[in-house]
Each structure stands twice: as structure tokens, then as C-alpha cells.
Design a protein around this motif. Structure first.
Motif, mmCIF file in Angstrom:
data_model
loop_
_atom_site.group_PDB
_atom_site.id
_atom_site.type_symbol
_atom_site.label_atom_id
_atom_site.label_comp_id
_atom_site.label_asym_id
_atom_site.label_seq_id
_atom_site.Cartn_x
_atom_site.Cartn_y
_atom_site.Cartn_z
ATOM 1 N N SER A 14 0.841 -1.207 0.000
ATOM 2 C CA SER A 14 0.000 0.000 0.000
ATOM 3 C C SER A 14 0.870 1.249 0.000
ATOM 4 O O SER A 14 0.562 2.243 -0.672
ATOM 5 C CB SER A 14 -0.937 0.006 1.212
ATOM 6 N N LEU A 15 1.958 1.200 0.764
ATOM 7 C CA LEU A 15 2.880 2.338 0.788
ATOM 8 C C LEU A 15 3.550 2.530 -0.565
ATOM 9 O O LEU A 15 3.662 3.648 -1.077
ATOM 10 C CB LEU A 15 3.934 2.119 1.875
ATOM 11 N N TYR A 16 4.008 1.414 -1.162
ATOM 12 C CA TYR A 16 4.653 1.512 -2.470
ATOM 13 C C TYR A 16 3.690 2.067 -3.520
ATOM 14 O O TYR A 16 4.093 2.825 -4.414
ATOM 15 C CB TYR A 16 5.166 0.139 -2.911
ATOM 16 N N GLN A 18 1.651 4.282 -3.373
ATOM 17 C CA GLN A 18 1.527 5.737 -3.349
ATOM 18 C C GLN A 18 2.467 6.395 -4.370
ATOM 19 O O GLN A 18 2.267 7.555 -4.737
ATOM 20 C CB GLN A 18 1.833 6.263 -1.943
ATOM 21 N N ASP A 21 1.131 8.108 -7.646
ATOM 22 C CA ASP A 21 0.683 9.504 -7.665
ATOM 23 C C ASP A 21 1.798 10.472 -7.308
ATOM 24 O O ASP A 21 1.534 11.581 -6.824
ATOM 25 C CB ASP A 21 -0.492 9.678 -6.691
ATOM 26 N N ASP A 30 12.625 8.904 -4.859
ATOM 27 C CA ASP A 30 11.453 8.278 -5.483
ATOM 28 C C ASP A 30 11.882 7.125 -6.400
ATOM 29 O O ASP A 30 11.265 6.053 -6.407
ATOM 30 C CB ASP A 30 10.670 9.307 -6.303
#
Length: 540
Positions: A14-16, A18, A21, A30
Motif C-alpha cells: 500500500s505504501l509503495y 503511493q 501519484d 522516489d
């Protein structure tokens, strides 16, 4: 990676996710996070694996788009994009996504060339969209010209100026995409566009990844065909070392038997499964294009064969060309601004026999004489050699000519590829200088120099070498060399080649180059094998 709780994996992905966007201005952090996402996704065979690759490629392109277009930024590609495109291609094929595989490979290969091409993108559609488009096209060309000037400058404030200009360019591009019908301006092409690279014959992508080695045949009228290869990345690397050792030894010993055995290995391990399929769809003597990645790019795939009595080798079956990307091949086929006959066109033969610290090339003068005999009555012929072949004169001639033949020493630089160069009378004519040339209607270039298709050893998928630089400068069709040219063997090859470049109407035709090279190499059988197979054709 060890995840202690069942929900840990869900939280991590779920973190990845992100990163999808992430803002337009992308940091190195990044990029590192995106690569880590790929590593974990591959380890767990996670459903988001393809999304991780897609996001990582998009972030890389956004990051480079905001940087000055300087050769030193190639290091970012080496550190952040090594194997990214080829692994993405493999991941797609392992999941049956053949069309997406082509799109991601096209997006992730030759990224530096793609960024530079922003400054030369055809603006006809933009200008035709009305007064707002005309204004934006003028702004685009103005900023592009300022970027070119800044690139040629060595001032202390160059970096800051280029950053400002690149941000301004991004603003203009965003505004252009808001015009009707231009929403994909300078965006990666969809497969529906890319597949037109196969309009002249199939394009065979041969991909070497740590996860799998594969061939994918791109066809105009159907989905790509996947051919798994029973070979590992490590074995491909061994083959690339083997051919390098053989061709180095060829300068002082006869390696014909060993080289034939090597080409037999290429046939058995890589080429035969591909040809076995092609023979079901395309008749012998058709044209095919090879698009090799990674370590495959240094292998002479075009020369593979069983080398057994009564059996045909690849050159007897198909006429091979190469392309770095499908987009490069599409651009090579773009219509010429003038008619396609050779009437009124110019041919420049450039020779330089001497280079500091190098053996004199004794056959250069005779090579240029042979070319004159073949083409002098067909085109406006200019010969430049000796002290006349200085960099400024060569640049001036290239700007006005359609056809060029370069006979000189070639110097590849495998760690700083933009410093790879042709040796002229007053110094090195480098890749960086070549891509800065503004040429009117270049069509064909024959590079009779050593190692003109040898690029960066750590970033082979950027395809930065002398032949690709000539393509980027605009030449639609290029003859390049994979290793050392034997100066004593060039005249026979050159004479035979240009004889076959004349079409039925008696005109030189650059689209005959692949045919002429194939015909030449099949007819000069008295030459050493390494010299018969070192030349390759790139482009249309």
C-alpha cells in the motif's frame, strides 16, 4: 525479505502504491523506492509487479525530463535504470502481456535519445491546430534553440539555465497537450502506433533479463508472437565474451573455424527457434529487423547459421537489419522532404588515413577512388581527405548532403560513450558534435571505421554509439561495424556494395542498403569470416 505479520505485506505494498501519484518533479529517492518496490514484488510474485515496473519507468522519465540534457546525466541511467526495461519486458511476458511488453520496452530503452528527440519533434500537427498551436510551436522551437545553445556553452551558470529552460519546456508541452487531438504529444506511443515498425517486415525483439530470455516477434497484422529461449542471461554474457575474444584474435590469427562454431551456437541457442517460426509466416529473402537488448546487442545474430553442408545459414534465408527501438525504425521510414531519386543529390566521401598513435590506413585513398568510380556518374560527388577532412569542413558538408561515406579510424569510448569519435585531420569528431549537426535531408551513411556499433559497456540499452548518433542526426539508413575493420579488405567490399546500391532505373537508392550488404557478404567468400560478418545495417 521477511515480513513478520500477515498484514505487513499488505501495508508495505500500500505504501509503495503511493508512488503512482508521485509529483511531476521526481527525486532520486522516489526512483530508489520504485526499484525497491519492483524487487519486493518480484520476490513475492505480487499482482502489482507490472504496476511497479510501469511506475518506475514513468518516474525515471519524469526525473530526466526536468534535468539538463547533458551527457553526464547518463550516469543516472546507469545507476537507476540498469536492466529496468528488459526486466519489465520479461515480467510482462511471464504474465502473458505481450502487447504491454512491447510498450514498456519501447518506453524504457534509449531513454537519453528519447529525451534529446524532444528538441526535434515534428511540430506540423501543432502548427496546424490554429493560432494557439502556432504560438505554442513557436515557443517550443524558441526554447529548444535556447537549450541547444546552452548545451554548447561551457559557462558557469549552464546548469541553472538549463534547469530553467527545461521547466519552461515542460510548461509548453503541457499546454500543447491541451490542444484538440494532441493529448499524447511526446508521450509514449501505444502499441497500435508502435506495430507500424513491422510494416516492412517482422521486428524480432531478443531480450536478456535476469528472470528469462525471450524473443518476441512484432508483426503488422496480428499480436506479437512469444518465443521463449532456452538460454540464461549468464550464458548470453559468456557468448558476448567469446565473440569479443574471437574477433580480437582474428587480427593476428585465422579464427574462421572457431568463429563458424560460435555462429552455430548462436543458431542453435537463439536464432533457429525464431527462424523456425518466421518460415511459417514470411518467405525466404524477406527482410527482418533485429531489436536486441542488453548483452544480445553485441552478438552477430544476422550471421548465425548451422554452418553444415547442405544447410542454409541465416543470410541465405533472410535479409537482416537492426534497430535500437521500434520508434527509431518508424522515424527512419519517414518521407523525405524531396523526391526519392538521386538526381541532383550529393554524395560526400570523407577519408582520413592517419590518426595520432594509430597505424596508418593504407587503403583509404583507394577506397575513395573505388566509390568515385561507382557513383560519380549518378550523383554530385565530393571527395574530402587528408588535410581537408577537418571537423568544420565535415560538418559543413554533412549539413548539405544526402549520402556520406566515412573511411577513417573509429574510436569507441565504452565508459564515456558521448566521447566516441571518428578521427579527422584536426581531431576527434565526437558523438556529441554529431548530434549537434542540423542536417537538411540525410539519407544514407556508410561508416567504414572500427567499432561504430560499440556503445557503453554498463548501459547497453541506451544504444549510444557512432552509428546510432548518425541515425539520431537524421540518416535513415546506416552501415556500421561491430568490431575491427581490416584495412586491406575494404576495397572489395566497398566496390561490391555500391554496385548493388543501384536500382533498376540506374539510381542510388538508400532503401536498398540491407539488400546490398546481404548480397555483398554472400558474394565475397574469399574474405576472412570475421570481415564478412562485421558489417551490419541499421534503419530503413
Amino acid at each position: 525479505m521477511q515480513l513478520r505479520q500477515p498484514d505487513d505485506k499488505k501495508s508495505l505494498f500500500s505504501l509503495y502504491a503511493q508512488l503512482v501519484d508521485a509529483p511531476q518533479l521526481v527525486s532520486l529517492t522516489d526512483l530508489s523506492a520504485a526499484r525497491a518496490w519492483i524487487q519486493v514484488a518480484e520476490e513475492f510474485q505480487h499482482p502489482a509487479t507490472l504496476l511497479a515496473y510501469e511506475t518506475s519507468l514513468q518516474l525515471l522519465i519524469h526525473h530526466l525530463a526536468a534535468l539538463p540534457l547533458l551527457p553526464q546525466h547518463l550516469i543516472i541511467l546507469k545507476e537507476r535504470s540498469a536492466s529496468l526495461a528488459v526486466d519489465a519486458f520479461s515480467a510482462c511476458l511471464r504474465r502473458g502481456a505481450r502487447v504491454r511488453a512491447v510498450e514498456l520496452l519501447e518506453q524504457g530503452r534509449s531513454v537519453f535519445w528519447s529525451q534529446l528527440s524532444r528538441l526535434r519533434f515534428p511540430l506540423d500537427d501543432v502548427m496546424a491546430s490554429g493560432p494557439p498551436g502556432k504560438l505554442l510551436a513557436d515557443e517550443f522551437m524558441h526554447v529548444a534553440s535556447l537549450i541547444r545553445i546552452a548545451l554548447d556553452s561551457s559557462g558557469a551558470d549552464q546548469h541553472g539555465q538549463l534547469c530553467h529552460l527545461n521547466l519552461e519546456m515542460q510548461r509548453i508541452i503541457i499546454n500543447i497537450r491541451e490542444l484538440p487531438g494532441l493529448s499524447r504529444f511526446l508521450l509514449p506511443s501505444p502499441f497500435s502506433d508502435i506495430r507500424h515498425a513491422a510494416s516492412g517486415g517482422p521486428v524480432v525483439i531478443v531480450n536478456a533479463s535476469q528472470y528469462s530470455c525471450d524473443a518476441l516477434v512484432v508483426l503488422l497484422d496480428r499480436d506479437p508472437v512469444h518465443i521463449p529461449l532456452q538460454i540464461t542471461l549468464e550464458r548470453v554474457r559468456d557468448l558476448s565474451k567469446e565473440v569479443n575474444n574471437l574477433t580480437v584474435r582474428a587480427a593476428r590469427a585465422n579464427v574462421t573455424r572457431e568463429l563458424a562454431a560460435f555462429l552455430r551456437k548462436l543458431w542453435d541457442l537463439i536464432v533457429f527457434p525464431i527462424v523456425d517460426f518466421l518460415l511459417t509466416t514470411h518467405p525466404p529473402q524477406s527482410r527482418i529487423w533485429w531489436c536486441p537488448t542488453g548483452e544480445f546487442s553485441v552478438l552477430p545474430l544476422h550471421a548465425a547459421g548451422p554452418f553444415r553442408n547442405g544447410q542454409q545459414n541465416l543470410p541465405d534465408l533472410y535479409i537482416s537489419s537492426y534497430t535500437s527501438t521500434l520508434g527509431a525504425l518508424i522515424r527512419a521510414r519517414r518521407p523525405a522532404p524531396s523526391n526519392s531519386t538521386t538526381q541532383g543529390k550529393r554524395f560526400v566521401a570523407i577519408g582520413q588515413a592517419k590518426a595520432a598513435g594509430k597505424t596508418e590506413l593504407l587503403s583509404v585513398g583507394a577506397e575513395l577512388d573505388v566509390i568515385r568510380q561507382r557513383v560519380d556518374s549518378l550523383v554530385a560527388f565530393t571527395r574530402i581527405d587528408g588535410e581537408e577532412s577537418c571537423i568544420s569542413r565535415v560538418v559543413e558538408e554533412l549539413r548539405e548532403t544526402e549520402w556520406v561515406h566515412l573511411a577513417c579510424h573509429g574510436f569507441p569510448n565504452r565508459t564515456h560513450p558521448f566521447e566516441s569519435a571518428f578521427a579527422l585531420h584536426d581531431g576527434h569528431f565526437t558523438i556529441q558534435q554529431i548530434i549537434g549537426c542540423d542536417l537538411k535531408n540525410p539519407q544514407f551513411a556508410y561508416l567504414s571505421a572500427c567499432h561504430t556499433t560499440v556503445g557503453d559497456k554498463d548501459s547497453p540499452d541506451e544504444v549510444i554509439h557512432l552509428a546510432s548518433a548518425m541515425q539520431f542526426a537524421g540518416f535513415r539508413s546506416v552501415i556500421g561495424t561491430m568490431w575491427v575493420v581490416d584495412d586491406g579488405e575494404t576495397n572489395k567490399i566497398t566496390s561490391t556494395f555500391y554496385k548493388h546500391m543501384v536500382d533498376e532505373s540506374g539510381c542510388l537508392d538508400h532503401t536498398r542498403a540491407a539488400f546490398a550488404l546481404n548480397k555483398t557478404m554472400r558474394s565475397v567468400k574469399d574474405l576472412p569470416l570475421d570481415q564478412r560478418i562485421l558489417y551490419i545495417h541499421l534503419g530503413a
